[in-house]
Write an enzyme that holds these catalytic residues in place. Sequence first.
Site, PDB file in Angstrom:
ATOM      1  N   ARG A 121       0.866  -1.187   0.000  1.00 46.43           N
ATOM      2  CA  ARG A 121       0.000   0.000   0.000  1.00 46.43           C
ATOM      3  C   ARG A 121       0.898   1.231   0.000  1.00 46.43           C
ATOM      4  NH1 ARG A 121      -5.250   0.513   2.345  1.00 46.43           N
ATOM      5  NH2 ARG A 121      -6.177   2.434   1.521  1.00 46.43           N
ATOM      6  N   HIS A 152      -3.665  10.733   7.939  1.00 43.43           N
ATOM      7  CA  HIS A 152      -4.797  11.036   8.825  1.00 43.43           C
ATOM      8  C   HIS A 152      -4.768  12.490   9.302  1.00 43.43           C
ATOM      9  CE1 HIS A 152      -6.492   7.110   8.875  1.00 43.43           C
ATOM     10  NE2 HIS A 152      -5.452   6.532   9.443  1.00 43.43           N
ATOM     11  N   GLU A 153      -3.602  13.087   9.340  1.00 43.10           N
ATOM     12  CA  GLU A 153      -3.495  14.470   9.810  1.00 43.10           C
ATOM     13  C   GLU A 153      -3.563  15.477   8.672  1.00 43.10           C
ATOM     14  OE1 GLU A 153       1.191  14.886  10.637  1.00 43.10           O
ATOM     15  OE2 GLU A 153       0.305  12.933  11.101  1.00 43.10           O
ATOM     16  N   GLN A 180     -20.418   7.957   8.825  1.00 43.31           N
ATOM     17  CA  GLN A 180     -21.042   8.043  10.144  1.00 43.31           C
ATOM     18  C   GLN A 180     -20.995   6.747  10.946  1.00 43.31           C
ATOM     19  OE1 GLN A 180     -24.891  10.018  10.213  1.00 43.31           O
ATOM     20  NE2 GLN A 180     -24.301  11.320   8.522  1.00 43.31           N
ATOM     21  N   CYS A 226     -22.476   0.302   8.840  1.00 45.15           N
ATOM     22  CA  CYS A 226     -22.756   1.183   7.712  1.00 45.15           C
ATOM     23  C   CYS A 226     -24.107   1.848   7.916  1.00 45.15           C
ATOM     24  CB  CYS A 226     -22.764   0.395   6.406  1.00 45.15           C
ATOM     25  SG  CYS A 226     -23.205   1.378   4.948  1.00 45.15           S
ATOM     26  N   LYS A 280     -25.655  28.285  22.158  1.00 49.08           N
ATOM     27  CA  LYS A 280     -24.592  27.675  22.945  1.00 49.08           C
ATOM     28  C   LYS A 280     -23.316  28.508  22.889  1.00 49.08           C
ATOM     29  CE  LYS A 280     -26.213  22.983  21.885  1.00 49.08           C
ATOM     30  NZ  LYS A 280     -25.845  21.712  21.196  1.00 49.08           N
ATOM     31  N   GLU A 299     -31.172  15.907  16.679  1.00 47.62           N
ATOM     32  CA  GLU A 299     -30.431  16.191  15.443  1.00 47.62           C
ATOM     33  C   GLU A 299     -30.655  15.047  14.463  1.00 47.62           C
ATOM     34  OE1 GLU A 299     -28.095  18.607  13.062  1.00 47.62           O
ATOM     35  OE2 GLU A 299     -28.714  19.027  15.111  1.00 47.62           O
TER      36      GLU A 299
END
Length: 675
Positions: A216, A254-255, A341, A355, A564, A658
């Site tokens: 990879r 990832h960053e 999500q 999923c 808020k 939500e």
Amino acid sequence: MSSYPHLVEPLDLGFTSLRNRVVMGSMHTGLEDRAWNTNKLAAYFAERAKGGVGLIITGGYAPNRTGWLLPFGAKLTNKTEAYRHRAITKAVHAEGGKIALQILHAGRYSYMPGSVSASSIKAPINPFRPRALSSKGVEQTIDDYARCAQLAKFAGYDGVEIMGGEGYFINQFLVPRTNKRKDKWGGSSENRRRIAAEIVERVRAATGPDFIIVFRLSMADFVENGQTWDEIAAVARDVEAAGATIINTDIGWHEARVPTIVTSVPRAAFVEWTAKVKGIVSIPVCASNRINMPETAEEILTRGDADLISLARPLLADPDWVVKAQEARTDEINTCIACNQACLDHAFQAKHVSCLLNPRAGRETELKLLPTRRTRRFAVVGAGPAGLSAAVSLAQRGHHVDLYESDDKIGGQFDIARRIPGKEEFTETIRYYTRMIEVAGVRLHLETRATAQQLIDGNYDEVILATGVRPRIPKIPGIDHPKVLTYAELVRDGKPVGKKVAVIGAGGIGFDVSEFLTVEGHPSLKLDEWKEEWGVTDDENVRGFVTTPKPSPAARDVVLLQRKTSSFGKGLGKTSGWVHRAAVKAKGVEQIGGVNYERIDDRGLHISFGEKRERPRVIECDNVILCAGQESVRELEEPLRTAGVRVHLIGGADLAAELDAKRAIEQGTRLAAAL
């Protein structure tokens, strides 16, 4: 003749072959981390193998303890662990598939003290600073990779994938960003890339010639001080010479501050990097990232940009993706919408991956839609995500289902979401359910507002109320002013809006509406425009391929407000929330928190701050958009229960917090499985 001849064509690897060009890309499910979940993992992979996947790649397994993603996470370091894996490999082979184990050393991404890396440089997304691995430690780690691969072969795997991208251990050695060493593993570009070739060479020596080795490769780091193209090309050539069978595409760390996996990323956005690597090596190369439909995959293969296509999340959404493509049933594919999500958000919260669209993913042994022994009649009211999942799942089990929808089309909140720039993929879900209603035999009644009496007279065995939500109207003086619109009136109904807009409510809908108001057109459908927005360059000499973003001007002046005092977008998804926050910021949306809404008049929205209602201010605007929550629509419940009808509430009708399509679809599916 297949509609996708290149996609379904076998691939000869010399010592073995793959039955088609589809690879199930690695995705850590969380089931890997505990021995008692082995049978669940076997069932999960077997279902994808039965669905036709050519080669499956598992989630990541560490080659030693310092490589753990999490404390006591997945690893393969001894024969006892390897024996357990035989349940997985046997299950996949029984369905005619092949499977490779991914070897993943987390390096500085390991979420625990005691982690190691090329140098002692802390990752911005991790509180733990790694120690720099000694030269002896590097050698031992390379041997650990080889031992892990040997154990994978013992366990019955057809190969391994060596994770060399995404900012993990090997990638950390490859770039000057994280490699400050002065020994033979650092300093020069040649030294930095040495570890990749050494690992492949020793894995090949340990496993023999008849074993698949996938490497990879990070083809675009998307971080400052990452690799140049010449360095990436050199790694590709080195791992090929060292004995790799296939090179797989990896994009972004990832960053990275460039999104690579969310729904707003254009389809197949990174194939150009794959094509460049394919042009310099002679072994098969696999394309990856945001490829979710067969026509896209076929185009890539037809152009010769890749030899294989890697799908990870699309095979969570639909394990039969390959079979449906082979049988020209593309309209029946439950297309991944890249929402993250229930998959990546779960993975990064140490939850089991599933999923949003297919809650059975990862739960194959517990959530089963078995044929019913007794056919019954059901009415489902509301054709949003919850109602659609319940109606189709019930019909698939063999029940008679009437689905009532007051609108002239199905989709509910998804019909609103698909109109938001960057969420165009949601249209695919509506297409899928439209087709599955036909296939499963659901009787759909559009433009029909079902009444309690109609449902009572229908003599249904049970009624499922998936009637959804309506926008909540806050009690603000002047709320009935003509300039006030709900988010549904704005997005779904297309009511006109001016150039200066105030948005009340900064949850997920508030951010969506802010993007809807500020973005012209659909940049997620235009790759060049998207690259400019996020600062992606094709300049081969720029390290990491990142440059200064050049967002297009905002279509409107927008002020986003919330009561808020907490940070904006705090409740957005873990892996996608930062993208929405960055996109809104790039468009110059003003964000004001801790406000009191005083009144709305011709001038605009009047606000103040604190309990003493201090610092009054007028947000002068042409329109005020309400994104202040929802209320459940459940007027049918009481009369139906009074009449003795058995009623179930699901989705927004059950809970109007939500908007949560993940919960809604899972509720619908689980209810259908239980009835």
